[in-house]
Design a protein around this motif. Sequence first.
Motif, mmCIF file in Angstrom:
data_model
loop_
_atom_site.group_PDB
_atom_site.id
_atom_site.type_symbol
_atom_site.label_atom_id
_atom_site.label_comp_id
_atom_site.label_asym_id
_atom_site.label_seq_id
_atom_site.Cartn_x
_atom_site.Cartn_y
_atom_site.Cartn_z
ATOM 1 N N LEU A 1 14.431 -46.279 -14.842
ATOM 2 C CA LEU A 1 15.845 -46.310 -14.826
ATOM 3 C C LEU A 1 16.501 -45.090 -15.346
ATOM 4 O O LEU A 1 17.782 -44.799 -15.178
ATOM 5 C CB LEU A 1 16.284 -47.350 -16.175
ATOM 6 N N LEU A 2 15.880 -44.124 -15.515
ATOM 7 C CA LEU A 2 16.498 -42.934 -15.968
ATOM 8 C C LEU A 2 17.511 -42.324 -15.033
ATOM 9 O O LEU A 2 18.416 -41.491 -15.423
ATOM 10 C CB LEU A 2 15.176 -41.683 -15.988
ATOM 11 N N PRO A 3 17.168 -42.089 -13.548
ATOM 12 C CA PRO A 3 18.318 -41.342 -13.114
ATOM 13 C C PRO A 3 19.454 -42.412 -12.552
ATOM 14 O O PRO A 3 20.127 -41.917 -11.687
ATOM 15 C CB PRO A 3 17.400 -40.975 -11.672
ATOM 16 N N LEU A 4 19.527 -43.621 -13.082
ATOM 17 C CA LEU A 4 20.511 -44.401 -12.852
ATOM 18 C C LEU A 4 21.884 -43.978 -12.952
ATOM 19 O O LEU A 4 22.779 -44.095 -12.157
ATOM 20 C CB LEU A 4 20.381 -45.763 -13.469
ATOM 21 N N PRO A 5 22.530 -43.340 -14.066
ATOM 22 C CA PRO A 5 23.751 -42.938 -14.119
ATOM 23 C C PRO A 5 24.185 -41.852 -13.113
ATOM 24 O O PRO A 5 25.182 -41.712 -12.313
ATOM 25 C CB PRO A 5 23.977 -42.248 -15.603
ATOM 26 N N TRP A 6 23.163 -40.847 -12.726
ATOM 27 C CA TRP A 6 23.424 -39.954 -11.846
ATOM 28 C C TRP A 6 23.415 -40.475 -10.433
ATOM 29 O O TRP A 6 24.264 -40.110 -9.502
ATOM 30 C CB TRP A 6 22.259 -38.726 -11.762
ATOM 31 N N LEU A 7 22.587 -41.467 -10.066
ATOM 32 C CA LEU A 7 22.671 -42.242 -8.951
ATOM 33 C C LEU A 7 23.812 -42.932 -8.663
ATOM 34 O O LEU A 7 24.304 -43.040 -7.652
ATOM 35 C CB LEU A 7 21.478 -43.209 -8.642
ATOM 36 N N MET A 8 24.353 -43.522 -9.976
ATOM 37 C CA MET A 8 25.747 -44.231 -9.546
ATOM 38 C C MET A 8 26.886 -43.209 -9.365
ATOM 39 O O MET A 8 27.799 -43.708 -8.511
ATOM 40 C CB MET A 8 25.857 -45.097 -10.845
ATOM 41 N N ARG A 9 26.804 -42.250 -10.111
ATOM 42 C CA ARG A 9 27.865 -41.129 -9.877
ATOM 43 C C ARG A 9 27.973 -40.693 -8.326
ATOM 44 O O ARG A 9 28.914 -40.377 -7.799
ATOM 45 C CB ARG A 9 27.512 -40.087 -10.744
ATOM 46 N N TRP A 10 26.692 -40.426 -7.883
ATOM 47 C CA TRP A 10 26.595 -40.094 -6.395
ATOM 48 C C TRP A 10 27.031 -41.058 -5.480
ATOM 49 O O TRP A 10 27.539 -40.691 -4.600
ATOM 50 C CB TRP A 10 25.061 -39.418 -6.211
ATOM 51 N N LEU A 11 26.672 -42.315 -5.709
ATOM 52 C CA LEU A 11 27.098 -43.475 -4.736
ATOM 53 C C LEU A 11 28.540 -43.959 -4.796
ATOM 54 O O LEU A 11 28.969 -43.947 -3.825
ATOM 55 C CB LEU A 11 26.339 -44.495 -4.978
#
Length: 326
Positions: A12-22
Amino acid sequence: MFELHWPAALLLLPLPWLMRWLLPGAALPSTALQVSFLPRLEQLQDTTSQRAAARRRWPFVFVWLLLILAACRPQWLGDPLPISISGRDMMLAVDLSGSMEYQDMLLDDEQVPRIAIVKRLVSNFIAEREGDRLGLILFGSSAYVQAPLTHDLVTLEQLVQEAFVGLAGRETAIGDAIGLAIKRLAEEPARSRVLVLITDGANTAGQVNPLRAARYAASEGIRIFTIGVGADAGQSRLSGIQDPSTDLDEGTLVDVALATGGEYFRARNGEDIKAIYQRIDMLEPALRDSGPRRHARPLYPWPLGLALLLSLLIASVAVYRRRHAN
């Protein structure tokens, strides 16, 4: 030794950056003032705002890292605990049919119901099985597992005390109880497959024939010890009943025990049941492989508490700045 009990939470660690990118970015309002040096001013503002945004972002990143660490359930493992690998795997099947209410049993020179003496002595039997795994099956018109095989003998004894006549119906499904025990014992070590079946009647319900179930148990290496409960003719003080154990099918119980290499016992009073359990206790314990166990001290409250305190600090600073900005 430090260990993460749920390391998969690191995914779950990259979840915030993934959401920001998507997710699409927020729309900025267009400026109403047009000046010749606006491009240079916007470039200067972008550089300054990016640095400020990066500084404001780091506390939130740290909070997220602490939450992920807490979700991984960190724990400190102590030295290996001494455990015993010797014990038995035994299922206890207790009859709760209507006839267990008959008060024809003597306990401490008092006439008591059959279920009372069975519950008391089964509880004593459980308390002495330190190192064994025991399970509990209750049966009447049908059979069901009240407790699977467990080392938690305290809870098992409590479940025995909470059982009552009629809980599983008023009839007696001996075959179903044996079949259910076979299911639970099928995957256990061959030398430790034991069923102790306690009943005061004959098979009057269920879909499984007791003798057929006993033959299948024998093929699986399961030994069955049967205990017939009930006073002899003339022993009971029940008025109008010459032989309170008329319904007890001793022939079937003997055949079930002999088919599996077990034994049949007759319990007419408290002393008989004590002797029966002493005889069963003479069984050779089976060896059961067991990995080392360690005392685990959870550490997740520390990163979780630190994340909470840091979140409160961030919120307090934001409220302070907003009030002074106005």
